[in-house]
Design a protein around this motif. Sequence first.
Motif, mmCIF file in Angstrom:
data_model
loop_
_atom_site.group_PDB
_atom_site.id
_atom_site.type_symbol
_atom_site.label_atom_id
_atom_site.label_comp_id
_atom_site.label_asym_id
_atom_site.label_seq_id
_atom_site.Cartn_x
_atom_site.Cartn_y
_atom_site.Cartn_z
ATOM 1 N N THR A 204 3.638 4.126 3.315
ATOM 2 C CA THR A 204 3.736 3.729 1.915
ATOM 3 C C THR A 204 3.015 4.751 1.054
ATOM 4 O OG1 THR A 204 3.701 1.410 2.607
ATOM 5 C CG2 THR A 204 3.291 1.859 0.287
ATOM 6 N N VAL A 205 3.674 5.201 -0.001
ATOM 7 C CA VAL A 205 3.070 6.112 -0.973
ATOM 8 C C VAL A 205 2.898 5.316 -2.263
ATOM 9 C CG1 VAL A 205 3.461 8.183 -2.362
ATOM 10 C CG2 VAL A 205 4.091 8.169 0.057
ATOM 11 N N TYR A 206 1.659 5.299 -2.768
ATOM 12 C CA TYR A 206 1.424 4.603 -4.034
ATOM 13 C C TYR A 206 0.530 5.430 -4.932
ATOM 14 C CZ TYR A 206 -3.043 2.962 -2.057
ATOM 15 O OH TYR A 206 -4.294 2.884 -1.507
ATOM 16 N N LYS A 207 0.684 5.194 -6.240
ATOM 17 C CA LYS A 207 -0.075 5.952 -7.231
ATOM 18 C C LYS A 207 -1.557 5.658 -7.100
ATOM 19 C CE LYS A 207 3.368 6.519 -10.845
ATOM 20 N NZ LYS A 207 3.654 6.269 -12.256
ATOM 21 N N ALA A 208 -2.362 6.691 -7.306
ATOM 22 C CA ALA A 208 -3.810 6.545 -7.201
ATOM 23 C C ALA A 208 -4.402 5.940 -8.467
ATOM 24 C CB ALA A 208 -4.455 7.896 -6.922
ATOM 25 N N LEU A 209 -3.808 6.204 -9.599
ATOM 26 C CA LEU A 209 -4.340 5.711 -10.866
ATOM 27 C C LEU A 209 -3.458 4.605 -11.425
ATOM 28 C CD1 LEU A 209 -5.172 9.177 -12.450
ATOM 29 C CD2 LEU A 209 -6.742 7.620 -11.298
ATOM 30 N N PHE B 98 -1.609 10.502 -5.602
ATOM 31 C CA PHE B 98 -1.066 9.395 -4.805
ATOM 32 C C PHE B 98 -1.783 9.276 -3.470
ATOM 33 C CE2 PHE B 98 1.668 12.999 -3.693
ATOM 34 C CZ PHE B 98 1.847 12.883 -2.322
ATOM 35 N N PHE B 99 -1.715 8.058 -2.936
ATOM 36 C CA PHE B 99 -2.270 7.755 -1.626
ATOM 37 C C PHE B 99 -1.137 7.529 -0.635
ATOM 38 C CE2 PHE B 99 -6.103 6.383 -3.954
ATOM 39 C CZ PHE B 99 -7.073 6.996 -3.185
ATOM 40 N N ILE B 100 -1.420 7.821 0.622
ATOM 41 C CA ILE B 100 -0.494 7.531 1.713
ATOM 42 C C ILE B 100 -1.165 6.507 2.607
ATOM 43 C CG2 ILE B 100 0.712 8.445 3.722
ATOM 44 C CD1 ILE B 100 0.629 11.196 2.285
ATOM 45 N N LYS B 101 -0.486 5.395 2.802
ATOM 46 C CA LYS B 101 -1.004 4.338 3.679
ATOM 47 C C LYS B 101 -0.061 4.213 4.872
ATOM 48 C CE LYS B 101 -2.729 -0.332 3.579
ATOM 49 N NZ LYS B 101 -3.088 -1.447 2.723
ATOM 50 N N ILE B 102 -0.642 4.193 6.064
ATOM 51 C CA ILE B 102 0.144 4.125 7.292
ATOM 52 C C ILE B 102 -0.209 2.836 8.020
ATOM 53 C CG2 ILE B 102 0.615 5.223 9.509
ATOM 54 C CD1 ILE B 102 -0.435 7.862 8.148
ATOM 55 N N ASN C 281 -1.886 1.087 -12.047
ATOM 56 C CA ASN C 281 -1.658 -0.169 -11.321
ATOM 57 C C ASN C 281 -1.503 0.019 -9.815
ATOM 58 O OD1 ASN C 281 0.820 1.053 -11.232
ATOM 59 N ND2 ASN C 281 1.947 -0.643 -12.140
ATOM 60 N N GLN C 282 -1.609 1.238 -9.344
ATOM 61 C CA GLN C 282 -1.486 1.566 -7.918
ATOM 62 C C GLN C 282 -0.199 1.002 -7.302
ATOM 63 O OE1 GLN C 282 -5.213 0.308 -6.119
ATOM 64 N NE2 GLN C 282 -6.161 2.237 -6.678
ATOM 65 N N ALA C 283 0.876 1.107 -8.048
ATOM 66 C CA ALA C 283 2.165 0.585 -7.601
ATOM 67 C C ALA C 283 2.771 1.477 -6.528
ATOM 68 C CB ALA C 283 3.127 0.488 -8.784
#
Length: 174
Positions: free
Chosen positions: A126-131, A76-80, A133-135
Amino acid sequence: MRIFLCLIICVLLTSCGTTFVDYDYDTKVDFSKLTSYNYDFSESTGLLEFDERRVVKYTDSMLQSRGYIKTETNDFFIKITSEEYETRSRNTLGVGVGGGGGTVGVGVSGGIPIGGPERHLKMVVTVYKALGNQATVWEAISESDIKVKAKPDKRDAHFKKLVEKIFNKFPPEQ
């Protein structure tokens, strides 16, 4: 009278400098399968450079203490994202004039603002999946007061507390 005075002082102390955090997440996601993370800095965070470093440092510390691993091939990615805004001071001094006689009363009052404008920080993590649909799977929205002329150690303490509150409910209990 003493109890009333103590109660007022407690309310004033707890109402100053509070941080509010709102959470939301996808209930269908199995958070136990998310074990590695990284950051998405494709867009500006809106934070000052030093504040951004503080947020990343404390986020890394918090997540790694919970067993998450920071990697290039992550789950997962973290977007700030953040925004600072200003509001008028809510502190006022009340002045009133009144008079009356018999059964009739008349009153006039008004508030004089005390202090200058107040600075606030709204930060969205925001935390979203890396693989796939990146939801988005988890999100926290925080609002906190900022002291404009705070020294670095005070800013450090503020952002540490803010990150702790934001990630307090990550991963969510299902």
